[in-house]
Scaffold this motif. Structure first.
Motif, PDB file in Angstrom:
ATOM      1  N   LEU A   1     101.192  91.167  40.531  1.00  9.75           N
ATOM      2  CA  LEU A   1     100.933  89.788  40.937  1.00  9.75           C
ATOM      3  C   LEU A   1     100.584  89.729  42.423  1.00  9.75           C
ATOM      4  N   PRO A   2      99.613  88.899  42.802  1.00 10.75           N
ATOM      5  CA  PRO A   2      99.221  88.778  44.222  1.00 10.75           C
ATOM      6  C   PRO A   2     100.196  87.888  44.993  1.00 10.75           C
ATOM      7  N   LEU A   3     101.350  88.430  45.319  1.00  8.73           N
ATOM      8  CA  LEU A   3     102.382  87.623  45.974  1.00  8.73           C
ATOM      9  C   LEU A   3     102.016  87.229  47.398  1.00  8.73           C
ATOM     10  N   GLU A   4     101.009  87.890  47.954  1.00 11.92           N
ATOM     11  CA  GLU A   4     100.633  87.524  49.325  1.00 11.92           C
ATOM     12  C   GLU A   4     100.087  86.101  49.393  1.00 11.92           C
ATOM     13  N   ASP A   5      99.715  85.553  48.216  1.00  8.64           N
ATOM     14  CA  ASP A   5      99.224  84.171  48.194  1.00  8.64           C
ATOM     15  C   ASP A   5     100.366  83.159  48.297  1.00  8.64           C
ATOM     16  N   LEU A   6     101.603  83.636  48.074  1.00 10.81           N
ATOM     17  CA  LEU A   6     102.756  82.744  48.150  1.00 10.81           C
ATOM     18  C   LEU A   6     103.299  82.719  49.573  1.00 10.81           C
ATOM     19  N   ALA A   7     103.526  81.529  50.080  1.00  2.00           N
ATOM     20  CA  ALA A   7     104.047  81.412  51.444  1.00  2.00           C
ATOM     21  C   ALA A   7     105.453  81.987  51.532  1.00  2.00           C
ATOM     22  N   GLU A   8     106.309  81.626  50.574  1.00  4.29           N
ATOM     23  CA  GLU A   8     107.684  82.115  50.563  1.00  4.29           C
ATOM     24  C   GLU A   8     108.136  82.263  49.111  1.00  4.29           C
ATOM     25  N   PRO A   9     108.175  83.495  48.588  1.00  2.00           N
ATOM     26  CA  PRO A   9     108.530  83.697  47.179  1.00  2.00           C
ATOM     27  C   PRO A   9     109.912  83.138  46.858  1.00  2.00           C
TER      28      PRO A   9
END
Length: 263
Positions: A50-58
């Motif tokens: 999953l491209p978690l870098e798109d989430l500001a704060e997981p």
């Protein structure tokens, strides 16, 4: 590579191993109530891709929901998030650690290439009958030649061509990291840059091993290999302190008659 960098890499490998283990074996309570954020992030990044870098704060709760849904699709857990116990009759199939990687066809190609290969006299010979019980137990030098000379020749030919699958290319890249690490560790002269290269390749080999072969576990020897760079820095090239000479003398001692018989 400094001590801090090496420590960080070992911690990362441990994190990846824990992520693999929990994804396969984690119970509902562990996943829902005891999951740590860094482990959940690692599962989402390395397993779910999953491209978690798109989430500001997981958010931990959101990540766990994604993980559990993926585990349901993979039939690791059922709809109630209970681990699905495999049928014991399928244990042999479920045990990924016993899955053959090369296979008879690939080994046949390896033997064919070995028969045509001319090696310089300074290089030890590989096994005469690799993959066969009749070939007997391999010596350390036979393993080294087989894995750093014979296998790379054949596997590069088979697993890097146009007909190679993506998985075969990944397996080849993984294996060549190990080959390069062994080659560097065998240098007769070694520098700090060489040690850094060794640590890079060994870490890359073990990291990709976990994703390539689900179910595999890092064994003690593999863990120890991550500390080998420290020994190279302290004691220099392995030729002055490796165990080949000790093993040779052990073989000589084992052939000494100790039962008063001449044969």
């Amino acid at each position: 590579m400094g001590w801090t960098d090496a420590t960080e890499k070992k911690c990362l490998l441990s994190l990846q191993s824990e992520a693999q283990r929990l994804y396969r074996e984690g119970s509902r309570d562990v996943m829902r109530f005891h999951m740590k954020l860094d482990v959940a992030v690692e599962i989402c990044k390395s397993i779910l891709k999953l491209p978690l870098e798109d989430l500001a704060e997981p958010d931990l709760g959101t990540l766990v929901n994604w993980i559990q849904e993926d585990r349901k699709r993979a039939r690791i857990i059922n709809s109630k998030e209970i681990l699905i116990v495999p049928d014991p009759r399928d244990a042999a199939l479920a045990d990924h650690t016993k899955t053959a990687v090369l296979g008879n066809q690939t080994l046949s190609e390896v033997k064919s290439d070995m028969a045509r290969l001319l090696l310089p006299s300074c290089v030890g010979r590989g096994p005469h009958r690799p993959g066969e019980a009749a070939g007997g137990r391999l010596k350390a030098d036979e393993w080294r030649t087989f894995c750093t000379v014979n296998l790379p020749i054949t596997l590069t030919r088979l697993w890097s061509g146009d007909s190679a699958t993506t998985h075969e290319r990944r397996m080849l890249k993984n294996f060549l990291h190990l080959v390069q690490a062994v080659r560097i560790a065998s240098f007769r002269e070694i520098s700090n840059a060489d040690v850094q290269a060794y640590e890079f390749h060994m870490h890359a080999y073990l990291t990709s091993l976990l994703s390539l072969y689900p179910g595999i576990k890092i064994v003690p020897n593999q863990h120890i290999s991550l500390h080998f760079g420290e020994h190279l820095k302290r004691w220099g090239p392995v030729h002055s302190w490796r165990c080949f000479a000790f093993e040779r003398f052990n073989g000589m001692i084992q052939r000494i008659m100790t039962n008063s018989k001449r044969t």
